[in-house]
Write a protein that holds these residues in place. Structure first.
Motif, PDB file in Angstrom:
ATOM      1  N   ASP A 160      -2.782   2.202  -4.380  1.00 13.50           N
ATOM      2  CA  ASP A 160      -3.136   3.493  -3.787  1.00 13.50           C
ATOM      3  C   ASP A 160      -4.532   3.424  -3.178  1.00 13.50           C
ATOM      4  O   ASP A 160      -5.505   3.255  -3.896  1.00 13.50           O
ATOM      5  CB  ASP A 160      -3.094   4.556  -4.894  1.00 13.50           C
ATOM      6  N   ASN A 208      -2.797   2.594  -8.915  1.00 14.24           N
ATOM      7  CA  ASN A 208      -1.640   1.723  -8.672  1.00 14.24           C
ATOM      8  C   ASN A 208      -0.467   2.056  -9.597  1.00 14.24           C
ATOM      9  O   ASN A 208      -0.630   2.766 -10.592  1.00 14.24           O
ATOM     10  CB  ASN A 208      -2.032   0.250  -8.840  1.00 14.24           C
ATOM     11  N   GLU A 213       0.851  -1.194   0.000  1.00 15.84           N
ATOM     12  CA  GLU A 213       0.000   0.000   0.000  1.00 15.84           C
ATOM     13  C   GLU A 213       0.879   1.234   0.000  1.00 15.84           C
ATOM     14  O   GLU A 213       1.749   1.396   0.860  1.00 15.84           O
ATOM     15  CB  GLU A 213      -0.888  -0.009   1.247  1.00 15.84           C
ATOM     16  N   ASN A 214       0.705   2.109  -0.962  1.00 13.74           N
ATOM     17  CA  ASN A 214       1.468   3.347  -1.058  1.00 13.74           C
ATOM     18  C   ASN A 214       0.780   4.235  -2.087  1.00 13.74           C
ATOM     19  O   ASN A 214       0.477   3.786  -3.188  1.00 13.74           O
ATOM     20  CB  ASN A 214       2.909   3.035  -1.504  1.00 13.74           C
ATOM     21  N   LYS A 215       0.522   5.489  -1.715  1.00 15.70           N
ATOM     22  CA  LYS A 215      -0.135   6.391  -2.662  1.00 15.70           C
ATOM     23  C   LYS A 215       0.825   6.757  -3.792  1.00 15.70           C
ATOM     24  O   LYS A 215       2.027   6.667  -3.622  1.00 15.70           O
ATOM     25  CB  LYS A 215      -0.594   7.671  -1.949  1.00 15.70           C
ATOM     26  N   ASN A 216       0.290   7.190  -4.918  1.00 22.13           N
ATOM     27  CA  ASN A 216       1.184   7.570  -6.001  1.00 22.13           C
ATOM     28  C   ASN A 216       0.627   8.763  -6.758  1.00 22.13           C
ATOM     29  O   ASN A 216      -0.529   9.115  -6.623  1.00 22.13           O
ATOM     30  CB  ASN A 216       1.384   6.391  -6.956  1.00 22.13           C
ATOM     31  N   SER A 217       1.488   9.400  -7.520  1.00 21.78           N
ATOM     32  CA  SER A 217       1.030  10.503  -8.363  1.00 21.78           C
ATOM     33  C   SER A 217       1.995  10.582  -9.539  1.00 21.78           C
ATOM     34  O   SER A 217       2.943   9.810  -9.619  1.00 21.78           O
ATOM     35  CB  SER A 217       1.052  11.815  -7.596  1.00 21.78           C
ATOM     36  N   ASP A 220       4.946   9.134   0.342  1.00 20.96           N
ATOM     37  CA  ASP A 220       4.344   8.175  -0.588  1.00 20.96           C
ATOM     38  C   ASP A 220       4.871   8.376  -1.999  1.00 20.96           C
ATOM     39  O   ASP A 220       5.311   7.439  -2.658  1.00 20.96           O
ATOM     40  CB  ASP A 220       2.822   8.345  -0.623  1.00 20.96           C
ATOM     41  N   GLU A 221       4.796   9.636  -2.453  1.00 19.44           N
ATOM     42  CA  GLU A 221       5.232   9.931  -3.818  1.00 19.44           C
ATOM     43  C   GLU A 221       6.697   9.549  -3.999  1.00 19.44           C
ATOM     44  O   GLU A 221       7.101   9.028  -5.030  1.00 19.44           O
ATOM     45  CB  GLU A 221       5.078  11.424  -4.123  1.00 19.44           C
ATOM     46  N   ALA A 237       7.191   5.927  -4.478  1.00 17.68           N
ATOM     47  CA  ALA A 237       6.834   5.499  -5.825  1.00 17.68           C
ATOM     48  C   ALA A 237       7.993   5.761  -6.791  1.00 17.68           C
ATOM     49  O   ALA A 237       8.333   4.917  -7.616  1.00 17.68           O
ATOM     50  CB  ALA A 237       5.566   6.203  -6.292  1.00 17.68           C
TER      51      ALA A 237
END
Lengths: 337, 548
Positions: free
Chosen positions: B267, B244, B66-70, B81-82, B85
């Protein structure tokens, strides 16, 4: 019939224009400006003002509405896509086409690209849920309504009342505790990314179950009320006195007449299922329109909020048109004037 | 290893270690900062790395985390998080490990001059971009220059401004920056770069690992995207912002090849409640971090392993000092005196927290100076408010993000305690992404300050006059001077002396309440090997492997 359909279509168009203007005005009054959002917190006020000017945001409200509408129908290019602004926003469809909803600033992509996946996902979840909601609520409602006042009716009605009063988030947590934590039969979230252990289908079970639970009780009670009401009509008594069996009366006459109010309610559910399942989609991290709307609203992604709201309006208008037409099919006495 | 090439300060450092003036950890940190390799420093410290009975990693398999991305440019990233990624595809010149020790990474070694004003960075040979091109000194100088340019908008600028840049105020009152010397970033040869500093600075290697400092390819767009050309162990195969990122192992990686074939970051956005459910049902094998209220549930899962580490992660409830009434130092001190930090830590974090001292230097930092206890003093706080012209108390709004959830508890605890001194604050709960669009603007807000290995680092980012991340607008020339002085002292004992007045200024005059330190904890499936919890929550997927 043709005149009727044409008139309804015109009404639809007028509704769309008025509601889109209202929507535009409401979102225009939300805090923060698009330019500030694009340039970020470090930008200087003069840079913001410059971008405001380039984007035409310093014009009057009606002018901005016309601009927005012109972009939407493809008469004008979206100023955000201008490469000289170096915003890194580009649209593979070109800069002028019908249905250009602009760019999502949260995802830095055209709204259409952002929305396509979630829309499909919500439609899928909605379809699966409807496949349970319609037969279940009709069955329960007809059984209860045709036997109004009996033990069976009381049992079914109470059951519906209980299920309706459980909020979505509570139903979600209860189902998660049972089927994920204790039994480990189902996946805990539904990101719709298949893994070796959990198929996409398995990820649909819990969200669809929550939606079904949230809706069936309500729709069934509407069906029951309408059925019970129809059962008291003089023609039912006449049919009974004529010697028809109850089963025959219900299946041949009452259902057809009793379905008119529930039809509106059922069709309104479509609107909710496609655009408004915010709670359920959030609990299960389901990548649908509802969760996207929440994200967009919280972020302040105006173009995305506007588009989703417009979409909801469009679906509501179309489903109600369908409802009107289906009344005619169910009851030819409804005047087409 | 203690030959004549070593920094002259090393011998003194060794004497201090022998006299127990500094501890082993501090010795290791400072020795590595001075250019000694970590293993040599360990030998000097008289200890060898303990041989651990570890399983042999196996190659193959796929892991989901689990990890946010952009799709942001790494230079302007504002979240861990970013950076996680991008970290799998883009790499850094140095790397600070989970043990808070910084080591060369894309560098082979570094060498500071005795006055700490010239840093020679020797690039590792054989490092290749994913497109096959050699990683050279030109790439490094281009990247550093880019990060130090105003237009890029990177937080690196605030971090290095004190020793790399000159500031000029324009006619419109806005500051612009330029390199302090044309030769500040000097290419010596294809594999050597020298940084020539305006003033001495000890934390250069650690600044090079600041999360915006990822090396991007000068020949293409720096925006994080499918196929971005980095030097890292994984290639970005698929990127769906908000959903994701899928990575494939870089088969031609210049270093130890990653064990995993595929890696996926999923994400979950702000839906933190959904994350434990996903972990428990095996949809993901690891989460970025566990929040205190999720601990009991996750601890009870037989398939999960807990990882934790003590950190200098302490959110700051800060006031814009250019807004009334916070422009008055008496008001700021009164607001601090109205709060019992120990009680806040206990309420918000339970056994995952400890009390902060309102100066942002943590006990885990090497330069931490223990000030006398700063105790809650309601009577004095009231008196100060009265003196400042607010005898009837104050009313204002505190902005706080939805995640991590304990931040809300911190604010609630503080707001409740303020009632004793007549301060009635309301809480504005904001979505995380929306808050970080306005975080430097809101009059009062609680901002997350991630762990950084040295205490002076967060202070430099947050409270130096004019730094981009100076969210409070704090402007104190005396503080700036002391800070620059602290940044030039290699000796931890000496630096501690400078830290005393710095910590005091922040405690008495500073723009914030920093009430808590937290432990970082996370859970991974027991089937995942090679993980260790980094105090900054950094994920290094090249170390991860799947047990059969």
């Amino acid at each position: 019939m043709l005149a009727f359909a044409l008139r309804r279509l015109t009404q639809l168009l007028v509704t769309a224009i008025i509601s889109s203007f209202l929507l535009f005005v409401v979102t225009e009054f939300s805090p923060g400006t698009v330019s500030r959002q694009i340039l970020g917190p470090y930008a200087l006020p003069n840079q913001v003002a410059l971008l405001d000017q380039k984007l035409g945001l310093s014009q009057s409200l009606p002018q901005r509405y016309v601009n927005w509408l012109s972009v939407l129908v493809g008469l004008k290019a979206n100023p955000l896509g201008d490469p000289s602004l170096k915003l890194d926003l580009s649209d593979s469809r070109g800069d002028r086409y019908f249905g250009n909803f602009g760019y999502s600033l949260m995802f830095k992509q055209p709204v259409r690209d952002v929305l396509a996946g979630p829309l499909e996902n919500s439609a899928l979840l909605g379809a699966v849920a409807m496949a349970f909601i319609v037969p279940l609520s009709l069955l329960i409602g007809i059984l209860a309504g045709a036997n109004a006042g009996t033990q069976l009716d009381r049992l079914l009605s109470t059951g519906c009342l209980i299920v309706t009063s459980i909020p979505e988030y509570a139903a979600g947590v209860i189902l998660l505790t049972i089927f994920v934590s204790y039994l480990n039969w189902l996946p805990g979230t539904s990101p719709l990314l298949a893994t070796e252990q959990w198929s996409i289908a398995s990820q649909l079970v819990l969200p669809a179950a929550v939606l079904t639970l949230a809706t069936v009780g309500y729709v069934a009670r509407i069906v029951r009320a309408s059925m019970a009401d129809t059962m008291t009509k003089p023609y039912v008594r006449t049919a009974l006195l004529k010697g028809l069996t109850k089963r025959r009366i219900v299946t041949r006459h009452v259902i057809r007449n009793g379905m008119i109010p529930p039809m509106t309610v059922l069709l309104l559910q479509i609107n909710w299922l496609v655009g408004g399942v915010v709670v359920c989609e959030s609990i299960f991290a389901y990548p649908g329109v509802g969760r996207l709307l929440l994200q967009a609203g919280l972020f302040g992604d105006l173009a995305l909020v506007q588009t989703i709201t417009l979409l909801s309006l469009a679906i509501a208008a179309v489903t109600q048109l369908l409802a009107d037409i289906s009344y005619v099919a169910l009851n030819p006495r409804v005047r087409l004037t | 290893m203690s030959g004549e090439k070593d920094h002259t300060y090393l011998s003194r450092l060794r004497a201090q270690l022998a006299d127990r003036q500094i501890d082993r950890r501090e010795f290791l940190r400072t020795a590595t900062l001075l250019g000694v390799s970590a293993s040599a420093a360990l030998t000097m410290a008289g200890q060898v790395r303990p041989a651990r009975a570890e399983e042999t990693p196996k190659a193959g398999g796929k892991i989901r985390i689990e990890n946010k991305n952009s799709s942001a440019d790494p230079a302007t990233m504002t979240s861990i998080d970013e950076s996680n990624a991008t970290r799998q595809a883009l790499e850094y010149l140095t790397e600070t490990g989970a043990d808070n020790i910084t080591r060369p990474y894309l560098l082979d070694s570094w060498k500071p001059s005795d006055d700490l004003r010239s840093w020679t960075l020797n690039l590792r040979k054989g490092v290749k971009w994913q497109d096959g091109r050699d990683f050279t000194a030109d790439d490094v100088t281009w990247n550093i220059k880019r990060l130090l340019t105003d237009e890029t908008g990177s937080s690196v600028l605030g971090l290095m401004k004190g020793y790399m840049l000159n500031e000029t105020k324009g006619a419109d009152g806005n500051a612009t920056h330029s390199l302090w010397d044309a030769n500040a970033i000097e290419k010596v040869d294809d594999h050597t770069v020298r940084l020539n500093l305006k003033v001495a600075q000890i934390a250069v290697p650690e600044h090079l690992f600041h999360y915006s400092f990822a090396m991007v390819d000068p020949t293409s767009s720096p925006k994080f995207r499918v196929g971005i050309n980095g030097t890292g162990p994984f290639r970005v195969a698929e990127l769906n912002p908000g959903r994701n990122v899928i990575y494939e192992a870089n088969k031609n990686y210049w270093g130890q090849k990653p064990y995993l074939d595929r890696l996926e970051f999923v994400d979950y956005g702000d839906e933190r409640a959904a994350v434990p459910a996903a972990l428990i049902s095996g949809q993901i094998q690891g989460i970025l971090n566990a929040e205190p209220q999720q601990m009991p549930l996750l601890r009870n899962q037989p398939t999960l392993q807990l990882y934790e580490v003590l950190t200098g992660d302490g959110p700051a409830l800060r006031f814009r000092v250019d807004h009334k009434p916070f422009d008055n130092p008496k008001v700021r001190l009164a607001l601090r005196l109205g709060v019992d930090n120990a009680a806040v830590a206990k309420l918000a974090l339970g056994d995952m927290g400890s009390a902060g001292e309102d100066h942002m230097v943590a006990p885990v930092h090497p330069e931490y100076f223990k000030l006398p206890d700063f105790k809650q003093d309601v009577a004095r706080a009231k008196q100060l408010l009265a003196e400042a012209g607010y005898p009837n108390g104050l009313q204002f709004e505190v902005a706080v993000t939805k995640t991590p959830a304990y931040h809300i508890l911190v604010v609630q605890a503080i707001v409740e305690q303020w009632k004793q001194i007549g301060v009635n604050a309301t809480i504005n709960l904001m979505p995380t992404s929306a808050y970080y669009d306005v975080w430097t603007k809101v009059p009062v807000g609680l901002t997350s300050w991630a762990h950084r290995p040295l205490g002076i680092m967060n202070i430099g980012l947050a409270y130096r006059s004019g730094a981009p991340w100076n969210e409070s607008g704090y402007n104190n020339p005396e503080f700036d001077k002391l800070l620059t002085q602290a940044e030039s002292v290699a000796d931890p004992v000496e630096r501690r002396k400078v830290m005393e007045p710095i910590e005091k200024i922040l405690q008495e005059d500073g723009p914030m309440i920093q009430a808590t330190w937290r432990k970082q904890a996370t859970f991974y499936a027991k089937a995942v090997g090679g993980f260790s919890m980094h105090p900054s929550q950094y994920i290094f997927a090249r170390n991860l492997w799947l047990k059969a």
